[in-house]
Write a protein that holds these residues in place. Structure first.
Motif, short mmCIF file in Angstrom:
data_model
loop_
_atom_site.label_atom_id
_atom_site.label_comp_id
_atom_site.label_asym_id
_atom_site.label_seq_id
_atom_site.Cartn_x
_atom_site.Cartn_y
_atom_site.Cartn_z
N GLN A 59 0.86 -1.19 0.00
CA GLN A 59 0.00 0.00 0.00
C GLN A 59 0.89 1.23 0.00
OE1 GLN A 59 -3.71 0.42 0.29
NE2 GLN A 59 -2.89 2.39 -0.41
N LYS A 60 0.57 2.18 -0.86
CA LYS A 60 1.28 3.47 -0.85
C LYS A 60 0.24 4.57 -0.74
CE LYS A 60 5.01 1.72 -3.79
NZ LYS A 60 5.73 1.86 -5.08
N TYR A 61 0.68 5.74 -0.29
CA TYR A 61 -0.27 6.84 -0.08
C TYR A 61 0.21 8.13 -0.74
CZ TYR A 61 -2.20 3.93 3.68
OH TYR A 61 -2.77 2.91 4.40
N VAL A 100 -0.31 12.02 0.22
CA VAL A 100 -0.83 12.91 1.25
C VAL A 100 -0.62 14.35 0.82
CG1 VAL A 100 -0.55 13.73 3.62
CG2 VAL A 100 -0.53 11.27 3.14
N GLY A 148 -0.99 9.56 -7.68
CA GLY A 148 -1.33 8.19 -7.30
C GLY A 148 -1.02 7.21 -8.42
N ALA A 192 0.00 4.54 -5.86
CA ALA A 192 -0.75 4.71 -4.61
C ALA A 192 -2.25 4.73 -4.94
CB ALA A 192 -0.36 6.02 -3.93
N GLN A 199 -4.64 5.34 -2.39
CA GLN A 199 -5.38 6.10 -1.40
C GLN A 199 -4.71 7.45 -1.20
OE1 GLN A 199 -8.34 5.32 0.62
NE2 GLN A 199 -8.11 7.51 1.04
N GLY A 200 -5.50 8.50 -1.18
CA GLY A 200 -4.97 9.83 -0.92
C GLY A 200 -5.68 10.48 0.25
N TYR A 201 -4.97 11.31 0.98
CA TYR A 201 -5.56 12.10 2.05
C TYR A 201 -5.17 13.56 1.86
CZ TYR A 201 -6.46 7.79 4.69
OH TYR A 201 -6.91 6.56 5.08
N LEU A 230 3.04 7.36 5.95
CA LEU A 230 1.78 7.15 6.64
C LEU A 230 1.58 5.67 6.95
CD1 LEU A 230 -0.84 8.57 7.63
CD2 LEU A 230 -1.81 8.10 5.36
N LYS A 250 4.00 3.19 5.54
CA LYS A 250 4.05 2.81 4.13
C LYS A 250 4.64 3.95 3.28
CE LYS A 250 1.82 -1.14 4.63
NZ LYS A 250 1.84 -1.22 6.12
N THR A 292 5.08 6.98 1.12
CA THR A 292 4.10 8.06 1.02
C THR A 292 4.69 9.30 0.35
OG1 THR A 292 3.09 7.30 3.09
CG2 THR A 292 2.55 9.54 2.38
#
Lengths: 154, 516
Positions: free
Chosen positions: B174-176, B178, B210, B215, B217-219, B299, B302, B304
């Motif tokens: 999993q990568k993110y 942010v 992403g 990745a 998932q982003g926040y 994050l 992982k 990020t």
């Protein structure tokens, strides 16, 4: 109270990094994070009470006592200082008869400092609820306070 | 026929009455039986003219401002819907010199479009970068960002492409992505303007990031002081998802990307990337020691990408028009444009997107029009509360990361706060330390304790107590903070202090400039 808290915790506990979303949900609903919340959150997230307390106390935004009916934030950052916010905060404290982090005796207004509202092209700025007001001066602040005392705006 | 009118919903425009003006226009139009379409756009960033109302005409959009609620009746009398003459008429918006002389790449759509309309965004060049990216390999997307020369716009100016490359090659199921939207620096509001005025641009940049690094998932970590941006982003994310730009299969490409916006809680330190990650994980926002880099262990441990809003929002234009197009702007190693923000005691406060290289003088006078008070500008603080105070004799400096760093100044996030000659620089130096006391995460001693001692020693200097010795002590303390702090909070708080001392010694009760 506990039922409300449990429901709010339940609604957010499965999010990744759930603690801040839970605290925001509680404060949005109740206006503050009551002491009863700490053990409930700790149990739900499998954290120690100390860890939860540590997070609540770290962030300026979270408060553990009920606020006044309105919270008036005055920006203390440099841009607002360049346009006279130091005088403005002195005026606000005198007009309300309280210091930062206090609430007027009639329970109408809590006064809080804030460091930048991102309104720096129209400094100085204050915030009530979700409303920011720019180019504030003593006269406008007096009018705003009067309006808040009468239960208006935000 | 329906008239199209624009009244900004931007926080600053609203803070000086835009909502009231919008309501008054709607009511007046209704009373006169005129059909209007009222669009709440972002701000063009000409804040001394806000609330600025624009009317669409065959010749282009015509602006009126600053409009107060009480001006609305006379605007209708002057037939402003037909671009009629009125004392507040500014002419064609695009011809206003402050705007015309800019180079708007990242902010091309801000103030132009309806921020929440996916189709309006597309009609103004939106999604072209993403569509191109989806035809490229991951390595080619990263390479485009590297070749464009884009550097982190949050303040540290680290090459974005190198960061992305590290995350691309890092191993992780999993990568993110942010987005650092914790824009806490005083004098900065470009992130907020972009998020309120063109949120899809940030969303598109994050999707491209992403896809580039793998990745899903982003926040967006947004400061709680920005409630309007929060609402706008949440709606924009929902709209983008409904239109197929987010989700399990973006535009039928087989690529997935989900995005969520999270609120901070009033901690300046959470703009520091590792502190931000701790906060996103639900912890106290305390700084992490590096290494490991967030690109390797970010994050939830992982790989990020952590990038500022403007960095990510500059990616779509790079992918749409090519790395060379972007790199063609700027000077030296500062490529592209920066969205400078004119703030504080300035006549024409607002947003100026220009290629790197224009002088501070040009920014303050040609765009800013001098101070708002009419007195001479004595100093500007560039780069937020951790940035140095630049004296007037240095206003000739070109706005370029390296040229600034050479003089121990910082461009940072591009915020410029002007002060006239009524400022007391010893008081501002003391405030820099007070701010650090308030906002230090407390993890390292030079920052946590050093800032408290800093306030005390500056106070003593101001009171004339053992002045020469205390100045020496202050310089020694600053040296400890600069070299011994874990992050930029303690490490850079001395810059405003030392620059105040160096350039404005008389404010400290000193006769000549002490050697700093």
């Amino acid at each position: 109270m506990n039922t409300t808290l449990e429901a709010l915790i339940q609604a957010h506990r499965d999010q990744a990094g759930a603690l801040l979303p839970i605290l925001h949900a509680i404060q949005n609903q109740l206006g503050y994070v009551p002491a009863e919340a700490t053990p409930l959150i700790a149990k739900s997230l499998n954290l120690s009470r100390a860890e939860v307390h540590g997070v609540i106390s770290f962030y300026h935004h979270f408060r553990t006592t009920p606020p006044g009916k309105h919270t008036l934030q005055i920006c203390r950052a440099e841009s607002c200082q360049s346009m006279g916010s130091r005088d403005l905060e002195a005026h606000a404290k005198a007009a309300l008869g309280i210091d930062y982090h206090q609430t007027t005796t009639d329970g109408a207004i809590s006064l809080e400092p804030v460091y930048c509202l991102g309104n720096c092209a129209c400094s100085p700025a204050v915030r009530v609820g979700d409303e920011v007001q720019g180019r504030m001066d003593a006269a406008h602040l007096d009018a705003l306070i009067a309006e808040l005392r009468q239960g208006g705006v935000a | 026929m329906s008239y199209k009118i624009y009244v900004p919903c931007d926080t600053t425009a609203v803070s000086i009455g835009a909502d009231k003006v919008a309501t008054a226009i709607s009511q007046q139009a209704q009373a006169q039986g005129l059909a209007i379409e009222l669009v709440r756009n972002g701000s063009r960033g000409l804040f001394w003219l806000e609330p600025m109302v624009e009317v669409e005409t065959a010749q282009g959009r015509v602006a009126y401002g600053p409009v107060r609620m009480s001006d609305v009746a006379s605007l209708f009398e002057a037939q402003f819907l037909e671009a009629g003459d009125h004392p507040l008429k500014l002419g064609l918006t695009e011809e206003i010199p402050f705007l015309k002389q800019q180079e708007r790449l990242t902010f091309a759509r801000v103030g132009v479009i309806d921020p929440l309309s996916v189709s309006d965004y597309a009609a103004h060049g939106g999604w072209a970068g993403l569509r191109n990216a989806l035809t490229l390999t991951q390595a080619d997307i990263v390479s485009a960002v590297t070749v464009s020369g884009l550097r982190g716009r949050g303040g540290a100016a680290f090459p974005a492409g190198i960061k992305w490359q590290t995350v691309l090659t890092a191993q992780g199921e999993q990568k993110y992505i942010v987005c650092n939207a914790d824009e806490g620096d005083s004098g900065t509001f470009s992130d907020r303007m972009l998020m309120e005025g063109d949120p899809f641009c940030l969303i598109e940049g994050m999707i491209i990031a992403g896809v580039a690094v793998g990745a899903t998932q982003g926040y967006i970590y947004l400061r709680s002081e920005y409630p309007r941006a929060f609402t706008t982003l949440k709606t924009a994310i929902a709209n983008a998802k409904a239109a197929g730009f987010l989700g399990a299969n973006i535009l039928n490409s087989g690529k997935a990307f989900e995005l969520e916006v999270r609120l901070g809680a009033g901690a300046y330190i959470c703009g520091e990337e590792t502190s931000l990650l701790e906060s996103l994980e639900g912890k106290r926002g305390q700084v992490r020691a590096k290494p490991p880099l967030p690109a390797i262990q970010g994050l939830f441990g992982k790989p990020t990408v952590v990038n500022n809003v403007i960095t990510l929002a500059s990616v779509p234009v790079i992918l749409a028009k090519g790395a060379a197009f972007y790199a063609n702007y700027g000077m030296g190693r500062s490529r592209g444009t920066l969205a400078f923000q004119l703030a504080g005691n300035i006549k024409h406060g607002g947003l100026v997107e220009k290629a790197f290289g224009l002088s501070l003088q040009a920014l303050l006078n040609d765009f800013g029009g001098g101070s708002r008070s009419g007195k001479p500008i004595r100093t500007v603080q560039v780069g937020g509360p951790l940035g140095a105070y630049v004296p007037a004799e240095q206003f000739h400096l070109p706005l370029d990361y390296e040229a600034f760093a050479k003089e121990e100044f910082m461009i940072g996030h591009g915020g410029v706060v002007a002060f006239d000659d009524s400022v007391n620089m010893a008081q501002m130096a003391q405030f820099a330390m007070e701010f650090c006391v308030e906002e230090s995460c407390g993890k390292c001693t030079p920052c946590r304790i050093g800032s408290v001692r800093g306030v005390e020693v500056i106070e003593r200097i101001r009171q004339g107590e053992n002045r020469a010795a205390n100045v020496e002590l202050l310089k020694d303390l600053c040296d400890t903070m600069i070299n011994g702090s874990l992050c930029a909070m303690g490490g850079m708080t001395p810059f405003p202090v030392l620059s105040a001392l160096k350039y404005f010694p008389t404010d400290f009760g000193l006769n000549a400039a002490p050697k700093v």
